[in-house]
Each structure stands twice: as C-alpha cells, then as structure tokens.
Design an enzyme around this catalytic site. Sequence first.
Site, PDB file in Angstrom:
ATOM      1  CB  ALA A 160     -38.074  12.715  35.340  1.00 18.26           C
ATOM      2  CG  ASP A 161     -44.105   9.469  37.400  1.00 21.31           C
ATOM      3  OD1 ASP A 161     -44.123   8.789  36.446  1.00 21.31           O
ATOM      4  OD2 ASP A 161     -45.169  10.128  37.919  1.00 21.31           O
ATOM      5  CB  ILE A 162     -45.965  13.418  33.512  1.00 22.63           C
ATOM      6  CG1 ILE A 162     -44.611  13.535  32.371  1.00 22.63           C
ATOM      7  CG2 ILE A 162     -46.858  14.345  33.275  1.00 22.63           C
ATOM      8  CD1 ILE A 162     -44.070  14.795  32.669  1.00 22.63           C
TER       9      ILE A 162
ATOM     10  CG  LEU B 272     -43.945  12.987  41.836  1.00 24.43           C
ATOM     11  CD1 LEU B 272     -44.692  12.548  43.149  1.00 24.43           C
ATOM     12  CD2 LEU B 272     -42.451  12.176  42.050  1.00 24.43           C
TER      13      LEU B 272
END
Length: 298
Positions: free
Chosen positions: A246-248, A250
């Site tokens: 969910a990391d933006i 990434l």
Amino acid sequence: MTRLELAPTGIYSFEETSRRLTQFEKSAYQERDGRLVRTLCIGAKPIAVELWWTGNALAVEIGEDLSPIEMEELTKILRRMFSLDVDLTPFYHRIDGDPDLGQLVRERRGLHVVLDASPYECLIKTIVSQQLNLSFAGTLIRRLIEISGERLSHRGEELLVFPTPAQIAKLSYEDLQQLQFNRRKAEYVIDLSRNVVDGSLDLGKLESLSDDEIVKKMLPLRGVGRWTIECLLLFGMGRPDLFPAADIGLRNALRKVYGTVEQPSEEEVRRLGEAWSPWRSYAVFYLWDYLSTTKKSS
C-alpha cells in the site's frame, strides 16, 4: 585506540550504501575526512566509531581500548547494522530476468540496507517521522536527541548519543511540545518509552516472532500503525521479505519503472511482488532508492 576490519559476505558496495546513509540518516551519521562517524552504545557505554571502506572490508576505528567482550559485542552490532552477512547474490539472480527492475538493481549493485542501532531507536525515529517531510523529521529527531541524550567528546567535537528509553521516559509531553512536536506525537514517543522501561513492551522478544505476529502484537500500541511496524521490520530488524504493497512511494516507483500511465493498485503491486519473494524487502528498498534519486535529479 581499537581498530578492526569486518569483511562482508558476497557483493557489497560501501559507496552505494554510505551514499544513501548520508542522504537519509543525517541525525546519526556525519562525514569526516572520508569516514562516517556515529555513536553507539556497548551495553551502557557510549562510544564513537569511525567507519570507512578498505576495498574489501568495513574498517572500524574507536578512540579507546575495548575489552574482548566489548569488541565481540561491537562486531556483532556492526555486522548486523551494515547487513554484512546478507549475501544478495540470490536476490540479484531472481531480479535479473526482469528487464525493467533488473536494470535499476544493477545500477545499485551492492547497496545494502543499514539498520538502526536498535529496534527501539528505529521505532522512535519512525514515530517522529510519521506524516512529515524528511527535513523536518530529521530536525525533530535531532532535537529529541539533544534534549534527552548524552554527549560524547570525539576529536575535539561533541557528538550526540541516541537516548535510552529511560532518558526519554523522564521527559514531559510539554518538553517535546516546546520542540515543535504536536501533543499527540509527544505522547506516542514518551508513552512508548515508558512502556519499554516498565517492561510492558519487550522489544527484545520480537526477534523470535514472525512478521505477522509482530504486526499483531504492535498494532494495539498508540501511535503505531502498519507503516510504522513495516519500517521497524525493515530498518530495525532487517526482515528480508517485507512487502508494504500500500506504500505510495513504492507504487510511484513501480509506475515510473514500468512506464504505466496510472499508479498500480495495491492488488497489482502484490501480484508483481510475488516474483521477488523471499527478497521483497530488497526489491522495495531499491525501488525507494530509485524514486529518491530520480526526484533529486529531476
């Protein structure tokens, strides 16, 4: 004075690794005459260490004599922190077949994750950094160290030592608010430190738990969300197969690497990541580094 050399396992680029360190860890590391300098604690004893690369090993110099037990402990700490026993050869073999990701990985060949000195240090720094830009987060971390940590004299200058849980636990919320911490974050930092001091949170016991077990144990703590735990797992504990889909950052990096118009969904990211297991932490780390360097050059 004590000196030692620590040889890595497999391919290791101190140039790439220290480049990222000096960019993102300015509160912990200083550059002095081609060496990295930081403080560490051996037990309760603070020391200053100077680090540089000899061509095939990490050279370490301490400006005082250490006992054999202290030397053994220092060696263990530094090998862990600098991931000297992490052989990335299997990771490179796994990624080589990907023409897009493989290229950016080859450009950073030998880059290793450097861990914080302890899970506690990582956790506190991560909580402080929540929802802040890199520069201001670094400022607050430094202020926290200045108000609560010890100072160590080294080569005519004063170095800061990251505070212990007991040192931060003694602070009041108002102490941190005066340093521009908001009230809630001041509570998170101090309350967590008090939990460590009173034994209700034993970070040492986390090492024996799986990633999922650590997430389950840590999530109920105030101020500790999934992103914070993922940072702890990667930069505090060196877990190799972490994947924050969910990391933006990434997802932005993947959009750039694969040239897609839209940012991939979390489900699409997870599907991509399946091919990188059990080295997903390093795939993510290299993608984050790619994103930070492309931002810097643009």
